[in-house]
Enzyme design. Structure first.
Site, mmCIF file in Angstrom:
data_model
loop_
_atom_site.group_PDB
_atom_site.id
_atom_site.type_symbol
_atom_site.label_atom_id
_atom_site.label_comp_id
_atom_site.label_asym_id
_atom_site.label_seq_id
_atom_site.Cartn_x
_atom_site.Cartn_y
_atom_site.Cartn_z
ATOM 1 N N ASP A 58 0.663 -1.315 0.109
ATOM 2 C CA ASP A 58 -0.264 0.441 0.192
ATOM 3 C C ASP A 58 0.474 1.478 0.040
ATOM 4 O OD1 ASP A 58 -1.855 1.379 0.780
ATOM 5 O OD2 ASP A 58 -3.330 0.312 1.821
ATOM 6 N N ASP A 62 -2.417 2.745 7.056
ATOM 7 C CA ASP A 62 -3.472 2.645 7.366
ATOM 8 C C ASP A 62 -3.709 1.577 8.403
ATOM 9 O OD1 ASP A 62 -4.415 2.936 4.973
ATOM 10 O OD2 ASP A 62 -3.968 1.312 3.740
ATOM 11 N N HIS A 75 -11.144 3.583 5.468
ATOM 12 C CA HIS A 75 -9.603 2.946 4.860
ATOM 13 C C HIS A 75 -8.605 3.204 5.476
ATOM 14 C CE1 HIS A 75 -9.545 6.350 2.525
ATOM 15 N NE2 HIS A 75 -10.682 6.095 2.381
#
Length: 259
Positions: A58, A62, A75
């Site tokens: 990613d 997060d 998210h």
């Protein structure tokens, strides 16, 4: 926590579905949708298999809590909801009694980071999380980074591996149809190589592919993004770029025996 009620109800069902797939002895591929989906998929994986290793690919960490998030977007919080070490940093969450933080933060590794909030950075450093940002990929190379990440979270290859792959880990030139693009990301070749390395480890139990949004961008943008997602998924499940022989076939057709 925006859209919380929908999130809590949906993720309970996702968790149950993933658990069933894995309990049947199959691999599980989950397509999303925003990355809050990881709460349900990883919870279901844990319930089916027990001790897990998680590779989180990613641009973003997060790992905000409701107290540290600058936006309230769920998210940006899934990892914080999953790990035991942050359990005491949450208030009581109604309708989330089905989900108990169960992962050790030491069993999570990141690849591709390049947009990390201040408190997320503090959490990563405080708990010594294995986290490879894009500068590490550039310095060490994607193969070395992937091998090191897998070794850190699954040194003996005994844990079932969950890969949660956010398409925004790729550079926007490779995957423009996603909601939170960050320039300077992985190339498609690097993303595919990560998943080829994961497949070669023989430990993959489940994979998420998230944040593909065909409502964003032009028709060309959508095609580029979906094609990139397909290539990443195929690599994770064993497709080889060098080509694949036909299944269950040993002979080349068309042979003409000489008289």
């Amino acid at each position: 926590m925006r859209e919380y009620d929908d999130f809590a109800a949906c993720m309970e069902k996702v968790s149950s579905s993933v658990k069933q797939v894995l309990s049947d002895g199959r691999l599980c591929l989950s397509l999303g949708g925003d990355h809050s989906m990881g709460v349900g998929t990883i919870d279901g994986h844990y319930q089916a298999k027990g001790d897990l290793a998680v590779l989180w690919i990613d641009a973003h960490a997060d790992i905000n809590t409701s107290a540290t998030s600058p936006t309230g977007n769920l998210h940006g919080m899934p990892v914080a909801l999953l790990v035991k070490e942050l359990a005491d940093y949450w208030p009581y969450l109604p309708n989330m009694d089905w989900q108990v933080p169960m992962l050790s933060i030491k069993n999570i590794a990141y690849i591709g980071l390049r947009s990390v909030d201040e408190y997320e950075r503090l959490i990563l450093e405080k708990f010594g999380v294995t986290a490879y940002a894009m500068e590490d990929v550039e310095r060490l190379g994607v193969h070395e980074v992937t091998q090191r990440a897998l070794e850190a979270i699954n040194p003996n290859g005994e844990r079932s591996l969950h890969v949660s792959f956010d398409i925004d880990s790729l550079d926007p030139l490779e995957a423009p149809s996603t909601g939170t693009t960050e320039r300077g990301g992985l190339s498609l070749r690097e993303g595919v190589h990560i998943m080829e390395t994961v497949f070669a480890s023989g430990t993959l139990g489940a994979m998420d592919l998230v944040e593909v949004n065909p409502l964003i961008g032009s028709e060309k943008d959508v095609k580029i993004t979906v094609d990139a997602a397909r290539q990443v998924v195929r690599a994770g499940f064993g497709y080889k770029r060098r080509g694949m022989p036909p299944l269950l076939k040993q002979e080349i057709p068309g042979y003409q025996k000489a008289d």
